[in-house]
Scaffold this motif. Structure first.
Motif, PDB file in Angstrom:
ATOM      1  N   SER A   1      -3.425  10.671  -1.774  1.00 21.67           N
ATOM      2  CA  SER A   1      -2.726  11.400  -0.801  1.00 21.67           C
ATOM      3  C   SER A   1      -1.990  12.776  -1.175  1.00 21.67           C
ATOM      4  CB  SER A   1      -1.578  10.759   0.255  1.00 21.67           C
ATOM      5  OG  SER A   1      -0.837   9.637  -1.468  1.00 21.67           O
TER       6      SER A   1
ATOM      7  N   ARG B   1      -1.679   6.981  -2.279  1.00 22.26           N
ATOM      8  CA  ARG B   1      -1.125   6.389  -1.102  1.00 22.26           C
ATOM      9  C   ARG B   1      -3.438   6.415  -1.864  1.00 22.26           C
ATOM     10  NH1 ARG B   1       1.074   9.329   3.315  1.00 22.26           N
ATOM     11  NH2 ARG B   1       2.018  10.249   1.490  1.00 22.26           N
TER      12      ARG B   1
ATOM     13  N   TYR C   1      -7.304   6.402  -0.455  1.00 21.00           N
ATOM     14  CA  TYR C   1      -7.695   6.451   0.583  1.00 21.00           C
ATOM     15  C   TYR C   1      -9.612   6.505   0.914  1.00 21.00           C
ATOM     16  CZ  TYR C   1      -3.853   7.861   3.121  1.00 21.00           C
ATOM     17  OH  TYR C   1      -2.642   7.677   3.904  1.00 21.00           O
TER      18      TYR C   1
ATOM     19  N   ILE D   1     -11.595   2.802   7.387  1.00 25.43           N
ATOM     20  CA  ILE D   1     -10.540   3.429   6.233  1.00 25.43           C
ATOM     21  C   ILE D   1      -9.706   2.259   5.801  1.00 25.43           C
ATOM     22  CG2 ILE D   1      -9.568   4.912   5.210  1.00 25.43           C
ATOM     23  CD1 ILE D   1     -12.631   6.703   6.449  1.00 25.43           C
TER      24      ILE D   1
ATOM     25  N   ARG E   1      -6.361   1.249   3.152  1.00 24.94           N
ATOM     26  CA  ARG E   1      -5.642   2.401   2.435  1.00 24.94           C
ATOM     27  C   ARG E   1      -4.567   2.015   1.394  1.00 24.94           C
ATOM     28  NH1 ARG E   1       0.617   3.664   5.310  1.00 24.94           N
ATOM     29  NH2 ARG E   1       0.769   1.752   4.382  1.00 24.94           N
TER      30      ARG E   1
ATOM     31  N   PHE F   1      -6.329   1.320   7.072  1.00 29.32           N
ATOM     32  CA  PHE F   1      -5.625   2.204   7.805  1.00 29.32           C
ATOM     33  C   PHE F   1      -6.366   2.947   9.490  1.00 29.32           C
ATOM     34  CE2 PHE F   1      -4.843   7.008   7.608  1.00 29.32           C
ATOM     35  CZ  PHE F   1      -3.949   6.990   8.329  1.00 29.32           C
TER      36      PHE F   1
ATOM     37  N   LEU G   1      -6.636  13.514   7.302  1.00 28.52           N
ATOM     38  CA  LEU G   1      -7.476  13.207   6.528  1.00 28.52           C
ATOM     39  C   LEU G   1      -8.251  13.148   6.840  1.00 28.52           C
ATOM     40  CD1 LEU G   1      -8.207  10.894   4.138  1.00 28.52           C
ATOM     41  CD2 LEU G   1      -8.016   9.459   5.703  1.00 28.52           C
TER      42      LEU G   1
ATOM     43  N   GLU H   1      -1.120  11.005   9.186  1.00 27.09           N
ATOM     44  CA  GLU H   1      -0.872  10.529   8.309  1.00 27.09           C
ATOM     45  C   GLU H   1       0.143   8.896   8.462  1.00 27.09           C
ATOM     46  OE1 GLU H   1       2.824  13.048   6.491  1.00 27.09           O
ATOM     47  OE2 GLU H   1       1.432  12.485   4.080  1.00 27.09           O
TER      48      GLU H   1
ATOM     49  N   GLY I   1      -1.927   7.542  11.168  1.00 31.57           N
ATOM     50  CA  GLY I   1      -3.446   6.750  11.791  1.00 31.57           C
ATOM     51  C   GLY I   1      -3.340   7.276  12.606  1.00 31.57           C
TER      52      GLY I   1
END
Length: 295
Positions: free
Chosen positions: A172, A177, A179, A188, A190, A204, A224, A245, A247
């Motif tokens: 991040s 964080r 990923y 994915i 986290r 995530f 992301l 962020e 999700g």
């Protein structure tokens, strides 16, 4: 190359993209160094710099690299499946030196590192160890994620020996964080450190359809971008999903005739440029991201 609009889902859009070049071998991991120079790696062992829509060979690992990252000092770290190692590259008196950095964990050989990212704040290098494509899968979930303290040369597991082909990874913006794309479980993961050195993992985002995510890239606004790999025999087009962020799926970019995406990387100089590699046509592609739709 057009896709009819009526075939798109409500949250999908055809990407505004430009093909930079095609090559004869599969390429991976488009990434810029601290000076904004763009690089890719090839399965033939070569590391290329992209210059005026051409690939100039910089050096070879004599292996099969699938990931590369540069630190603030300009040194390169390469994930090489054939060497089953993380390799460091530096210039010493105008000579390129390539040396293995990590080849095993507690005496057990690595399966074959896949992707890597380095923290600009702590100097920690994170990498996935998946083995060759398909070696760690649903029937054999033995992949791992490791962290190396580059200053102390200390290797520690983030998650060890229980992942189904861990592939692309990114941090991040505030680096709190991590990923990771777990390809064969189509999701994915986290990871959050709390306290330092202790990693808490969670799912995530869980996808369905296609084969699975292979690459991730973090936009500086916190979105992301996820490459949704699928085989050319199963899908005609590539998909890059954008996750918030929180999700939640925000939008999806469709890239015609490029379903087998192998790498994503944002430009450091221009936040609305996303580079992508794919092996359906062995091409490097530049995508213009519509920031207004993400705000």
């Amino acid at each position: 190359q057009s896709i009819k609009e009526e075939y798109l889902m409500a949250n999908q859009q055809v990407a505004n993209f430009e093909k930079i070049c095609n090559v004869s071998t599969p390429i991976y991991c488009p990434i810029e160094d601290a000076n904004g120079n763009l690089f890719v790696v090839s399965s033939n062992g070569d590391v290329y710099q992209v210059h005026e829509n051409q690939l100039d060979q910089m050096f070879s690992t004599a292996g099969q690299p699938t990931g590369i990252v540069y630190d603030a000092q300009g040194s390169a770290f390469i994930a090489d499946a054939a060497h089953q190692a993380i390799i460091s590259q530096s210039e010493i008196e105008d000579r390129i030196a390539i040396t293995p950095l990590v080849k095993d964990y507690e005496g057990d050989a690595l399966l074959g590192p896949n992707s890597l990212i380095v923290s600009q704040e702590t100097g920690t290098l994170f990498f996935t160890d998946s083995g060759p494509f398909g070696e760690t899968n649903l029937q054999n979930p033995k992949g791992s994620i490791y962290a190396i303290d580059l200053e102390l040369n200390d290797l520690r597991p983030v998650m060890h020996g229980n992942l189904a082909y861990p592939c692309g990874l990114c941090l991040s913006g505030d680096e709190t964080r991590l990923y990771v794309a777990e390809t064969c479980k189509n999701r994915i993961l986290r990871f959050v450190q709390n306290p330092a050195g202790v990693y808490h993992a969670s799912v995530f985002y869980q996808f369905s359809g296609r084969y699975g995510p292979t690459a991730v890239a973090m936009h500086n606004k916190g979105y992301l971008f996820v490459a949704r790999y699928d085989f050319a025999s199963c899908s005609n087009d590539g998909i890059i999903s954008v996750i918030s962020e929180a999700g939640e799926l925000v939008t999806e970019y469709i890239i015609p005739h490029a379903p087998e995406i192998t790498g994503l990387g944002f430009s450091k100089a221009n936040e609305n440029i996303l580079y992508m590699t794919e092996i359906t046509n062995n091409s490097l592609i530049k995508i213009l991201v519509n920031l207004k739709q993400l705000s």
